[in-house]
Every structure is written in C-alpha cells, then in structure tokens.
Design a protein around this motif. Structure first.
Motif, short mmCIF file in Angstrom:
data_model
loop_
_atom_site.label_atom_id
_atom_site.label_comp_id
_atom_site.label_asym_id
_atom_site.label_seq_id
_atom_site.Cartn_x
_atom_site.Cartn_y
_atom_site.Cartn_z
N GLU A 1 -5.76 -21.45 -113.35
CA GLU A 1 -6.40 -20.21 -113.79
C GLU A 1 -6.30 -19.22 -112.63
OE1 GLU A 1 -10.42 -20.59 -115.28
OE2 GLU A 1 -10.69 -18.41 -115.38
N THR B 1 -12.74 -27.30 -116.24
CA THR B 1 -13.90 -28.11 -116.53
C THR B 1 -13.83 -28.56 -117.98
OG1 THR B 1 -15.30 -26.20 -117.12
CG2 THR B 1 -15.37 -26.95 -114.85
N CYS C 1 -12.12 -24.85 -119.70
CA CYS C 1 -10.65 -24.72 -119.83
C CYS C 1 -10.00 -25.91 -120.51
CB CYS C 1 -10.04 -24.46 -118.46
SG CYS C 1 -10.49 -22.83 -117.84
N1 TIU Z 1 -10.87 -23.99 -115.37
C1 TIU Z 1 -12.06 -23.69 -115.88
O1 TIU Z 1 -12.69 -24.48 -116.56
N2 TIU Z 1 -12.57 -22.41 -115.56
C2 TIU Z 1 -13.90 -22.14 -115.47
O2 TIU Z 1 -14.27 -21.00 -115.18
N3 TIU Z 1 -14.76 -23.16 -115.68
C3 TIU Z 1 -16.12 -23.14 -115.51
O3 TIU Z 1 -16.77 -24.13 -115.90
N4 TIU Z 1 -16.71 -22.12 -114.93
#
Ligand code: TIU
Length: 222
Positions: A72, A158, A162
């Motif tokens: 990301e 997470t 994502c």
């Molecule tokens: N990669 C991902 O899950 N981006 C997030 O912002 N996750 C959070 O849990 N904040």
C-alpha cells in the motif's frame, strides 16, 4: 489436482493455476514510527507473524509456484491519494508526512518497503496499490489472467482491512480464495477472528481458511 485440508471444507486446486498473494508486509504497518502506529495501533502484533508468513513463502518457492507481493503506497505528489483517505481521522502523522522511517506510505521510502525477512525475490511480482484492495487501480487482474491463475492463497496484513478487501475483490472476480490463518494479523484480535469466521461462513461465501502447515502439506502432494 491438489487438495488442502481447510474450513469449511477441502480446498481443491491445480498447481498450474495457484499463486500466493502476500498483502502489505511493510515496515509502515509493522514497525514503530510508521503508518500503523500513527493510527494509534500496537504494531508488535504484526511482527509476530513474520515467521509464519516466511514459512508460507518458502513453501511456494520450494514448489516452484508464484509469489506475488503487494504494497500500500502512494506517489510522492499524492496524486493517487484521494482527500477522503488523506484527511481521514486524527493520525499523529498523515500519509506523505515525514516520519522516522521517511515519508509515510510513499513509494520508495524506507518505511514503505516490505520487511527484510519477507523481501521479494528477483522475478517475483510486486503490486503497488493506492487502495485497500489490490485489484483497485492496479494491473493485478490482468497479470493474474496472463498467468492463468484461478486459485489464490492469501497472507499478510491487516486481516480485516487490506486482506479481506482483496479477498472479496478476488472472490467476485471468480477466484477461489484461501486465507492462511496464522500468516495474517490484525491490530484487533477480535477483528481477525471475526474476519476468519465471516469468510468461511455460509459454505465459504468469501473463501476458505487453513493454517500454513495444512497449505504447505497440500502443496507438497499436488
Ligand atoms: N494494509 C492494510 O491493511 N492497510 C491498513 O491501513 N490497515 C489498517 O488496519 N489500518
């Protein structure tokens, strides 16, 4: 055909059409001073799964099967970061701000990179994504079509953000999806548990789940 012992029932796959997608195992989500911590989270939960993610990556590499990594991140001028994302909430550091590991969630910065232990190998595909889902505004769908991929194994962080978003995108695009239960993590244990439960409910409405050991075992016998 191969098979993985999974919930809610066995996950069938063809070794010619399966790939691993490792979602966003970046310093920004796992290390102090990054995006995850700026949102108020305890990032130590994320580093705890690194050995399990590594074991899953190793199983795919040993089987000669594709490993795809996502990150990301945003362009330095933030032209791909909608104001609704940039201005959300009251983080201690916003996307693009300078933190101890460089600019938060900006492509090419030290903090935005994938953790050293899980670094992509030469030849592995890395998808930079501006959203939570890995299909949105990326070439992932086209790449998977060209590779002939039909089944996707998911790991990373997470779980409910994502990972789940990308699994739902993939499920709607016709992929069979399985989540590696011990190679994914959330800042909120109850959200991880709820995500695993909702994915496999209603006869695998979004997909399957299984531990890394069961996935590796399935790959060995395929
Ligand atoms: N990669 C991902 O899950 N981006 C997030 O912002 N996750 C959070 O849990 N904040």
């Amino acid at each position: 055909m191969g098979s993985i012992v999974a919930e809610p029932f066995a996950f069938s796959f063809d070794r010619k059409s399966i790939a691993l997608i490792v979602i966003d195992m970046q310093r920004d989500f796992a290390m102090p001073g990054g995006f995850g911590e700026s949102l108020g989270n305890d990032v130590s939960r994320i580093t705890a799964i690194v050995p399990a993610v590594r074991a899953l990556i190793d199983a795919f590499r040993a089987a000669g099967l594709p490993v795809i990594h996502t990150m990301e991140c945003h362009r330095p001028d933030l032209s791909d970061c909608p104001p609704a994302k940039l201005n959300r909430g009251t983080p201690s550091l916003r996307i693009g701000d300078k933190g101890p590991m460089g600019r938060i969630l900006i492509a090419g910065e030290h903090g935005t990179a994938i953790l050293d232990e899980l670094a992509p190998m030469v030849g592995e595909i890395v998808i930079e994504k501006p959203g939570k889902g890995a299909f949105y505004a990326t070439p992932l769908g086209e790449i998977l079509k060209q590779m002939g991929i039909r089944q996707l194994v998911f790991a990373g962080v997470t779980t409910e953000v994502c990972v789940q978003t990308t699994m739902r995108e993939a499920n709607d695009r016709g992929y069979d999806c399985i989540l590696a239960e011990d190679a994914t993590e959330s800042y909120f244990p109850e959200f991880k548990a709820a995500t695993i439960a909702m994915i496999r409910a209603q006869g695998a409405i979004v997909g399957w789940t299984a531990p890394v050991s069961a996935i590796a075992e399935g790959l060995t016998h395929a």
